[in-house]
Every structure is written in structure tokens, then in C-alpha cells.
Write a protein that holds these residues in place. Structure first.
Motif, PDB file in Angstrom:
ATOM      1  N   ILE A 156       1.261  -0.994  -0.067  1.00  0.00           N
ATOM      2  CA  ILE A 156      -0.277   0.009   0.122  1.00  0.00           C
ATOM      3  C   ILE A 156       1.355   1.596  -0.007  1.00  0.00           C
ATOM      4  CG2 ILE A 156      -1.548   1.234   1.465  1.00  0.00           C
ATOM      5  CD1 ILE A 156      -2.263  -1.384   2.866  1.00  0.00           C
ATOM      6  N   ILE A 157       0.287   2.186  -0.917  1.00  0.00           N
ATOM      7  CA  ILE A 157       1.627   3.396  -1.024  1.00  0.00           C
ATOM      8  C   ILE A 157       0.591   4.596  -1.197  1.00  0.00           C
ATOM      9  CG2 ILE A 157       2.874   4.507  -2.624  1.00  0.00           C
ATOM     10  CD1 ILE A 157       3.619   1.686  -3.715  1.00  0.00           C
ATOM     11  N   LYS A 158       1.178   5.333  -0.406  1.00  0.00           N
ATOM     12  CA  LYS A 158       0.263   6.455  -0.139  1.00  0.00           C
ATOM     13  C   LYS A 158       1.348   7.579  -0.177  1.00  0.00           C
ATOM     14  CE  LYS A 158      -2.367   9.666   3.760  1.00  0.00           C
ATOM     15  NZ  LYS A 158      -2.258   9.815   5.162  1.00  0.00           N
ATOM     16  N   ILE A 159       0.469   8.615  -1.806  1.00  0.00           N
ATOM     17  CA  ILE A 159       1.334   9.997  -1.619  1.00  0.00           C
ATOM     18  C   ILE A 159       0.340  11.314  -0.792  1.00  0.00           C
ATOM     19  CG2 ILE A 159       0.850   9.220  -3.793  1.00  0.00           C
ATOM     20  CD1 ILE A 159       2.965  10.788  -5.109  1.00  0.00           C
ATOM     21  N   TYR A 160       0.728  11.875  -0.916  1.00  0.00           N
ATOM     22  CA  TYR A 160       0.341  13.033  -0.373  1.00  0.00           C
ATOM     23  C   TYR A 160       0.280  14.080  -1.287  1.00  0.00           C
ATOM     24  CZ  TYR A 160       0.235  12.031   4.308  1.00  0.00           C
ATOM     25  OH  TYR A 160       0.701  11.172   5.452  1.00  0.00           O
ATOM     26  N   GLU A 161      -0.848  15.248  -1.484  1.00  0.00           N
ATOM     27  CA  GLU A 161      -0.670  15.491  -2.532  1.00  0.00           C
ATOM     28  C   GLU A 161      -0.586  15.110  -4.195  1.00  0.00           C
ATOM     29  OE1 GLU A 161       0.817  20.014  -2.225  1.00  0.00           O
ATOM     30  OE2 GLU A 161       2.043  18.848  -0.821  1.00  0.00           O
ATOM     31  N   ASP A 162      -2.023  14.151  -3.951  1.00  0.00           N
ATOM     32  CA  ASP A 162      -2.158  13.090  -5.060  1.00  0.00           C
ATOM     33  C   ASP A 162      -4.083  12.746  -5.357  1.00  0.00           C
ATOM     34  OD1 ASP A 162      -1.905  11.943  -7.986  1.00  0.00           O
ATOM     35  OD2 ASP A 162       0.032  11.675  -7.339  1.00  0.00           O
ATOM     36  N   SER A 163      -4.337  12.638  -6.778  1.00  0.00           N
ATOM     37  CA  SER A 163      -5.805  11.478  -6.720  1.00  0.00           C
ATOM     38  C   SER A 163      -6.176  11.289  -7.685  1.00  0.00           C
ATOM     39  CB  SER A 163      -7.020  13.122  -6.308  1.00  0.00           C
ATOM     40  OG  SER A 163      -8.165  13.099  -5.945  1.00  0.00           O
ATOM     41  N   PRO A 164      -5.961  10.258  -7.442  1.00  0.00           N
ATOM     42  CA  PRO A 164      -6.115   9.199  -8.649  1.00  0.00           C
ATOM     43  C   PRO A 164      -6.839   8.812  -8.700  1.00  0.00           C
ATOM     44  CG  PRO A 164      -4.605   7.938  -7.253  1.00  0.00           C
ATOM     45  CD  PRO A 164      -4.842   9.558  -6.966  1.00  0.00           C
ATOM     46  N   PHE A 165      -7.361   8.185  -9.898  1.00  0.00           N
ATOM     47  CA  PHE A 165      -8.819   7.725 -10.246  1.00  0.00           C
ATOM     48  C   PHE A 165      -8.973   6.521  -9.863  1.00  0.00           C
ATOM     49  CE2 PHE A 165      -8.428   9.844 -15.162  1.00  0.00           C
ATOM     50  CZ  PHE A 165      -9.666  11.074 -13.917  1.00  0.00           C
ATOM     51  N   PHE A 166     -10.402   5.696  -9.257  1.00  0.00           N
ATOM     52  CA  PHE A 166     -10.525   4.327  -8.878  1.00  0.00           C
ATOM     53  C   PHE A 166     -10.568   3.976  -9.764  1.00  0.00           C
ATOM     54  CE2 PHE A 166     -12.857   0.909  -7.479  1.00  0.00           C
ATOM     55  CZ  PHE A 166     -12.718   0.672  -6.220  1.00  0.00           C
ATOM     56  N   MET A 167      -9.389   2.819  -9.768  1.00  0.00           N
ATOM     57  CA  MET A 167      -9.430   2.071 -10.799  1.00  0.00           C
ATOM     58  C   MET A 167      -8.850   0.401  -9.972  1.00  0.00           C
ATOM     59  SD  MET A 167      -6.877   3.799 -13.664  1.00  0.00           S
ATOM     60  CE  MET A 167      -7.176   2.400 -14.242  1.00  0.00           C
ATOM     61  N   VAL A 168      -9.177  -0.770 -10.923  1.00  0.00           N
ATOM     62  CA  VAL A 168      -8.979  -2.332 -10.494  1.00  0.00           C
ATOM     63  C   VAL A 168      -8.331  -2.582 -11.431  1.00  0.00           C
ATOM     64  CG1 VAL A 168      -9.612  -4.348  -9.073  1.00  0.00           C
ATOM     65  CG2 VAL A 168     -10.796  -2.449  -8.113  1.00  0.00           C
ATOM     66  N   GLY A 169      -7.500  -3.373 -11.419  1.00  0.00           N
ATOM     67  CA  GLY A 169      -6.950  -3.764 -12.116  1.00  0.00           C
ATOM     68  C   GLY A 169      -6.487  -5.489 -12.419  1.00  0.00           C
ATOM     69  N   GLY A 170      -6.170  -6.191 -13.288  1.00  0.00           N
ATOM     70  CA  GLY A 170      -5.054  -7.250 -13.042  1.00  0.00           C
ATOM     71  C   GLY A 170      -5.592  -8.928 -13.495  1.00  0.00           C
ATOM     72  N   ALA A 171      -4.541  -9.652 -12.987  1.00  0.00           N
ATOM     73  CA  ALA A 171      -3.653 -10.135 -12.495  1.00  0.00           C
ATOM     74  C   ALA A 171      -2.461  -9.296 -14.113  1.00  0.00           C
ATOM     75  CB  ALA A 171      -3.054 -11.398 -12.481  1.00  0.00           C
ATOM     76  N   ILE A 172      -1.444  -8.858 -13.322  1.00  0.00           N
ATOM     77  CA  ILE A 172      -0.327  -8.733 -14.196  1.00  0.00           C
ATOM     78  C   ILE A 172      -0.561 -10.023 -15.323  1.00  0.00           C
ATOM     79  CG2 ILE A 172       0.051  -6.945 -12.846  1.00  0.00           C
ATOM     80  CD1 ILE A 172       2.653  -9.191 -12.595  1.00  0.00           C
TER      81      ILE A 172
END
Length: 252
Positions: free
Chosen positions: A109-125
Motif C-alpha cells: 500500500i503506497i500513500k502519496i500526499y497531494e495526489d488524487s488518482p481515479f478509482f481503478m481496479v485491474g490485473g492480474a499482471i
């Protein structure tokens, strides 16, 4: 690739330098750090029935990127019912959400401040990347930046018997070994990489990856920034909107 028995990195940092840091078996917050203009948290979920709950308290917003190395998890937001994620699946989310672990396994789980990505679910790789990368490797941009300059998530594939050229990146890289094994070389050390290992490579630090003739390696790599992506005056919709024979991107 056989990992030497003397190589120990359980529940602790493995590095003697700032270029490369890794963790193999851990749970919870791994590292909270600032690199350049980026403020980032790295978490690992590896205990059944644990929950990662995020509730935005104030501006600026924060974004999250998740990768399930192994096990059964689910993600739910305030407006969505739980969606299941299993081995090799990934997600990005810019809303309040709950990430629940339902079995043995591990997720990054990676949290980055001042960023707002779309909600997405994908995979498997997939088995390898769709795009050419250096020295015979390949890459897929599995979660692209919402706009140019924002963060993204990549799937890097290193075939067997790869020996990369030493190189740097202008910003920090956070990754997890999704499949296989290899070695990360810095100018002063070698780090053996096994499945499930989480690592951070600091900005502007020279490094390269190698694999042997027996094993390939796949890595999920988080980039906090990008020089690629849509811009307000350059994206498919505006580019292909034609006004009197001219693309709308040329109109003010």
C-alpha cells in the motif's frame, strides 16, 4: 536464483546506504519519508483480518496505490460495495476507502500526499510488459497518470540472464517483487531480491538489476511523478475535436 542463507532482511532495513532499502516480512507502516517534493508512506498488509482504513480529514488530498502480491483482499469506498482483489491485482483510489485482508498473504500500500488518482481496479499482471525498456527488459504502465506530472504504477519484466546498464531515476522508486528473483546492484553493494520483497530506491542513485539463466523477475514499481500523460490542451478528446478543419487544441 538461490538466495544466500546469510542474507537476512526480516522485519528490518537491509541497507548500509541510502540508495536501496528493503523489507521482506513485515506488517503495517514500513516507512514514512519525504523525497524531494514528495511525501510518501509505504505500508504492508500481511495479517489476516487486518484493515487499512483511510478517511480524508483535510486538504490537500492524498492518493493510494495498492498491489496484491498474494492472498484475498477487498477494497470498498463510501460509494462502492467491496471489490475483491487477489494475486497480481492492483488498484488506485483517491477517495476514503477500506482495504481488508481476508486470508494469508501480502499487499503493498503506497500513500502519496497531494495526489488524487481515479478509482481503478485491474490485473492480474501479464507475463511480461507491453512496452520496450532498457537492455531487453519490458514495461507496462498498469495505472497511468491522470494528468501529466502525476504518479503512476508500472509492471517491469526482467527476462532470464539480464544484465542492465547502471542508471538513475530523477525521483524515488517504491517497488515489490511480484515474481521470480534477481539482484539489485548499487555502486557499493548487491541486494538479493526474492518474491514479496518490498524496496525503495532513492532518487538519483545509480543502480541496475540482473537475473541469472534460471529465473526471470517481475517488479511492480511506483513512480511519484511522470513526464507523460494528458494535459488540459493536449488529450484525445480535444485533439480529435475539429473546428473548421482545425483541432480544438489550437483554439483558446
Amino acid at each position: 536464483m538461490e538466495i544466500p542463507k546469510t542474507y537476512k532482511n526480516k522485519n528490518q532495513e537491509t541497507t548500509l546506504e541510502t540508495a536501496f532499502t528493503s523489507w521482506l516480512d513485515t506488517h503495517g507502516l514500513i516507512k514514512f519519508f519525504k523525497s524531494g517534493r514528495f511525501l510518501i508512506e509505504v505500508h504492508c498488509s500481511s495479517q489476516k483480518d487486518s484493515k487499512y482504513i483511510f478517511k480524508q480529514k483535510k486538504e490537500p488530498k492524498s492518493g493510494h496505490y495498492l498491489y496484491v502480491y498474494q492472498g484475498e483482499f477487498s477494497i470498498a469506498t463510501e460509494s462502492r460495495k467491496p471489490i475483491n482483489l487477489t494475486d497480481g491485482m492492483y488498484s488506485s483510489v483517491g477517495d476514503n476507502f477500506t482495504f481488508t485482508q481476508h486470508s494469508k498473504g501480502k499487499a503493498l500500500i503506497i500513500k502519496i500526499y497531494e495526489d488524487s488518482p481515479f478509482f481503478m481496479v485491474g490485473g492480474a499482471i501479464e507475463k511480461e510488459g507491453r512496452l520496450k525498456y532498457i537492455d531487453g527488459c519490458t514495461d507496462s504502465l498498469i495505472i497511468p497518470p491522470v494528468k501529466k506530472g502525476m504518479s503512476c504504477l508500472n509492471h517491469l519484466h526482467f527476462p532470464k540472464n539480464i544484465s542492465q546498464t547502471f542508471h538513475t531515476h530523477p525521483s524515488v522508486r517504491v517497488g515489490i517483487v511480484a515474481r521470480g528473483s534477481g539482484i539489485c546492484h548499487t555502486r557499493s553493494w548487491e541486494y538479493y531480491l526474492s518474491e514479496g520483497l518490498i524496496f525503495i530506491i532513492d532518487a538519483e542513485k545509480e543502480h541496475r538489476f540482473t537475473t541469472d539463466k534460471r529465473d526471470s523477475m517481475d517488479v511492480i514499481a511506483f513512480h511519484p511523478d511522470s513526464d507523460f500523460g494528458a494535459e488540459d490542451n493536449f488529450h484525445p478528446m480535444i485533439n480529435k475535436t475539429i473546428i473548421r478543419g482545425v483541432s480544438a487544441r489550437h483554439h483558446k
